[in-house]
Design an enzyme around this catalytic site. Structure first.
Site, PDB file in Angstrom:
ATOM      1  N   LYS A   1       0.831  -1.215   0.000  1.00  0.00           N
ATOM      2  CA  LYS A   1       0.000   0.000   0.000  1.00  0.00           C
ATOM      3  C   LYS A   1       0.858   1.255   0.000  1.00  0.00           C
ATOM      4  O   LYS A   1       0.621   2.177  -0.770  1.00  0.00           O
ATOM      5  CB  LYS A   1      -0.899   0.066   1.248  1.00  0.00           C
ATOM      6  CG  LYS A   1      -1.891  -1.057   1.386  1.00  0.00           C
ATOM      7  CD  LYS A   1      -2.835  -0.811   2.558  1.00  0.00           C
ATOM      8  CE  LYS A   1      -2.169  -0.791   3.930  1.00  0.00           C
ATOM      9  NZ  LYS A   1      -1.559  -2.052   4.335  1.00  0.00           N
TER      10      LYS A   1
ATOM     11  N   ARG B   1      -8.906   1.612   9.500  1.00  0.00           N
ATOM     12  CA  ARG B   1      -8.352   0.311   9.849  1.00  0.00           C
ATOM     13  C   ARG B   1      -9.394  -0.569  10.535  1.00  0.00           C
ATOM     14  O   ARG B   1      -9.125  -1.712  10.847  1.00  0.00           O
ATOM     15  CB  ARG B   1      -7.208   0.585  10.810  1.00  0.00           C
ATOM     16  CG  ARG B   1      -6.054  -0.369  10.887  1.00  0.00           C
ATOM     17  CD  ARG B   1      -5.151  -0.346   9.717  1.00  0.00           C
ATOM     18  NE  ARG B   1      -3.843  -0.889  10.041  1.00  0.00           N
ATOM     19  CZ  ARG B   1      -2.705  -0.358   9.639  1.00  0.00           C
ATOM     20  NH1 ARG B   1      -2.701   0.737   8.917  1.00  0.00           N
ATOM     21  NH2 ARG B   1      -1.567  -0.925   9.939  1.00  0.00           N
TER      22      ARG B   1
ATOM     23  N   ARG C   1      11.903  -6.206   5.105  1.00  0.00           N
ATOM     24  CA  ARG C   1      11.775  -4.755   5.076  1.00  0.00           C
ATOM     25  C   ARG C   1      12.590  -4.093   6.181  1.00  0.00           C
ATOM     26  O   ARG C   1      13.033  -2.964   6.047  1.00  0.00           O
ATOM     27  CB  ARG C   1      10.284  -4.445   5.251  1.00  0.00           C
ATOM     28  CG  ARG C   1       9.808  -3.145   4.781  1.00  0.00           C
ATOM     29  CD  ARG C   1       8.307  -3.164   4.538  1.00  0.00           C
ATOM     30  NE  ARG C   1       7.523  -3.380   5.755  1.00  0.00           N
ATOM     31  CZ  ARG C   1       6.203  -3.183   5.827  1.00  0.00           C
ATOM     32  NH1 ARG C   1       5.538  -2.814   4.758  1.00  0.00           N
ATOM     33  NH2 ARG C   1       5.550  -3.399   6.935  1.00  0.00           N
TER      34      ARG C   1
ATOM     35  N   ARG D   1      11.757  -2.934   9.196  1.00  0.00           N
ATOM     36  CA  ARG D   1      11.231  -1.874  10.049  1.00  0.00           C
ATOM     37  C   ARG D   1      11.207  -2.382  11.486  1.00  0.00           C
ATOM     38  O   ARG D   1      11.198  -3.592  11.712  1.00  0.00           O
ATOM     39  CB  ARG D   1       9.795  -1.576   9.587  1.00  0.00           C
ATOM     40  CG  ARG D   1       9.473  -0.127   9.506  1.00  0.00           C
ATOM     41  CD  ARG D   1       8.206   0.074   8.726  1.00  0.00           C
ATOM     42  NE  ARG D   1       7.039  -0.456   9.420  1.00  0.00           N
ATOM     43  CZ  ARG D   1       5.825  -0.463   8.891  1.00  0.00           C
ATOM     44  NH1 ARG D   1       5.635   0.005   7.676  1.00  0.00           N
ATOM     45  NH2 ARG D   1       4.811  -0.951   9.560  1.00  0.00           N
TER      46      ARG D   1
ATOM     47  N   ARG E   1       0.159  -8.342  13.688  1.00  0.00           N
ATOM     48  CA  ARG E   1      -0.441  -7.372  12.763  1.00  0.00           C
ATOM     49  C   ARG E   1      -1.347  -8.061  11.745  1.00  0.00           C
ATOM     50  O   ARG E   1      -2.376  -7.518  11.345  1.00  0.00           O
ATOM     51  CB  ARG E   1       0.648  -6.549  12.074  1.00  0.00           C
ATOM     52  CG  ARG E   1       1.035  -5.355  12.954  1.00  0.00           C
ATOM     53  CD  ARG E   1       2.408  -4.821  12.697  1.00  0.00           C
ATOM     54  NE  ARG E   1       2.646  -4.425  11.349  1.00  0.00           N
ATOM     55  CZ  ARG E   1       3.842  -4.540  10.750  1.00  0.00           C
ATOM     56  NH1 ARG E   1       4.878  -5.064  11.407  1.00  0.00           N
ATOM     57  NH2 ARG E   1       3.990  -4.144   9.536  1.00  0.00           N
TER      58      ARG E   1
HETATM   59  P1  AMP Z   1       1.312   0.725   8.776  1.00  0.00           P
HETATM   60  O1  AMP Z   1       2.530   1.515   8.419  1.00  0.00           O
HETATM   61  O2  AMP Z   1       0.062   1.225   8.107  1.00  0.00           O
HETATM   62  O3  AMP Z   1       1.506  -0.754   8.618  1.00  0.00           O
HETATM   63  O4  AMP Z   1       1.059   0.984  10.335  1.00  0.00           O
HETATM   64  C1  AMP Z   1       2.019   0.628  11.302  1.00  0.00           C
HETATM   65  C2  AMP Z   1       1.355   0.611  12.673  1.00  0.00           C
HETATM   66  O5  AMP Z   1       0.825   1.911  12.990  1.00  0.00           O
HETATM   67  C3  AMP Z   1       0.190  -0.341  12.819  1.00  0.00           C
HETATM   68  O6  AMP Z   1       0.606  -1.650  13.123  1.00  0.00           O
HETATM   69  C4  AMP Z   1      -0.593   0.300  13.968  1.00  0.00           C
HETATM   70  O7  AMP Z   1       0.030   0.045  15.203  1.00  0.00           O
HETATM   71  C5  AMP Z   1      -0.409   1.778  13.683  1.00  0.00           C
HETATM   72  N1  AMP Z   1      -1.488   2.309  12.800  1.00  0.00           N
HETATM   73  C6  AMP Z   1      -1.363   2.779  11.535  1.00  0.00           C
HETATM   74  N2  AMP Z   1      -2.540   3.201  11.063  1.00  0.00           N
HETATM   75  C7  AMP Z   1      -3.439   2.985  12.053  1.00  0.00           C
HETATM   76  C8  AMP Z   1      -4.843   3.208  12.179  1.00  0.00           C
HETATM   77  N3  AMP Z   1      -5.567   3.714  11.176  1.00  0.00           N
HETATM   78  N4  AMP Z   1      -5.431   2.869  13.355  1.00  0.00           N
HETATM   79  C9  AMP Z   1      -4.730   2.368  14.371  1.00  0.00           C
HETATM   80  N5  AMP Z   1      -3.414   2.125  14.318  1.00  0.00           N
HETATM   81  C10 AMP Z   1      -2.766   2.433  13.172  1.00  0.00           C
END
Ligand code: AMP
Length: 181
Positions: free
Chosen positions: A13, A88, A127, A129, A140
Site C-alpha cells: 500500500k 483500519r 523490510r 522496520r 499485525r
Molecule cells: P502501517 O505503516 O500502516 O503498517 O502501520 C504501522 C502501525 O501503525 C500499525 O501496526 C498500527 O500500530 C499503527 N497504525 C497505523 N494506522 C493505524 C490506524 N488507522 N489505526 C490504528 N493504528 C494504526
C-alpha cells in the site's frame, strides 16, 4: 482523485500510494508514517502510540481519528488525496464518513491490494522496520483479519471497491492501478 487503500500489512500500500500520489500530485496520507514520525520525535501523540505500534496492535481510535481530522483539514487536501492505513476498522470508517461530510469531501474509490499471507510475511521480514519482527508481524496480520478485513465488505456494499492483484512486480501493480482508476 480521492482514494482509500485497503490491504493487509506488507501488501505494498505504502509503495503504491506514494507512486500514485507523486504521479497525480496529491498528498499521500499514511497514518503509519505519521505515527512513526511522531514516535521518533517523541511528541505527545508519539508517546501515546509507541507501545501499540511496537506490539503490532492498533493505536486507539480516538488518537488516530483526531490526527486524521487535523490532516484532512489542511489546505493541500483540496485537490485530492490517497489514504494509506486508514480506516483500519469499522468505527474508523464511520468516523471517516462523518469527517468527510463535515469538510464537504468524499472518496471516489477504495482499492484492495490482495497478496497471499506467506508472501506478506516474507516481504515484511525483508523490510527491516522496527515493528517487522516475526511476533509483531504475526500479530499485525491477526489484527488485520479481525479488524480491517471486514472493511472489504463494508466498501463492497457501497460498490466502490476495486480489487488489485498485489502479488506482482511493483511496476505491474502500479500499471494495474493506473488502468483501474
Ligand atoms: P502501517 O505503516 O500502516 O503498517 O502501520 C504501522 C502501525 O501503525 C500499525 O501496526 C498500527 O500500530 C499503527 N497504525 C497505523 N494506522 C493505524 C490506524 N488507522 N489505526 C490504528 N493504528 C494504526
Amino acid at each position: 482523485m480521492r482514494l482509500i487503500f485497503l490491504g493487509p500489512p506488507g501488501a505494498g500500500k505504502g509503495t503504491q500510494a506514494a507512486t500514485l500520489a507523486e504521479l497525480r500530485q496529491i498528498p499521500h496520507i499514511s497514518t503509519g508514517d505519521i505515527l512513526r514520525k511522531a514516535i521518533a520525535n517523541q511528541t505527545p501523540l508519539g508517546l501515546q502510540a509507541k507501545s501499540h505500534v511496537d506490539a503490532g496492535e492498533l493505536v486507539p481510535d480516538t488518537l488516530v481519528i483526531a490526527l486524521m481530522k487535523e490532516r484532512l483539514e489542511q489546505p493541500d487536501t483540496k485537490n485530492g488525496w490517497i489514504l494509506d492505513g486508514f480506516p483500519r476498522n469499522l468505527s474508523q470508517a464511520d468516523a471517516l464518513d462523518e469527517l468527510l461530510k463535515t469538510i464537504g469531501q468524499n472518496y471516489d474509490q477504495v482499492v484492495n491490494l490482495e497478496v497471499p499471507t506467506e508472501v506478506l510475511v516474507q516481504r515484511m521480514l525483508g523490510r527491516g522496520r522496527k515493528d517487522d519482527n516475526e511476533a509483531t508481524i504475526r500479530r499485525r496480520l491477526e489484527v488485520y483479519q479481525e479488524e480491517t478485513a471486514p472493511l472489504i465488505d463494508f466498501y463492497q456494499s457501497r460498490q466502490c471497491l476495486k480489487v488489485i492483484d498485489g502479488n506482482c512486480p511493483v511496476a505491474n501493480v502500479t500499471q494495474s492501478l493506473q488502468e483501474s482508476l
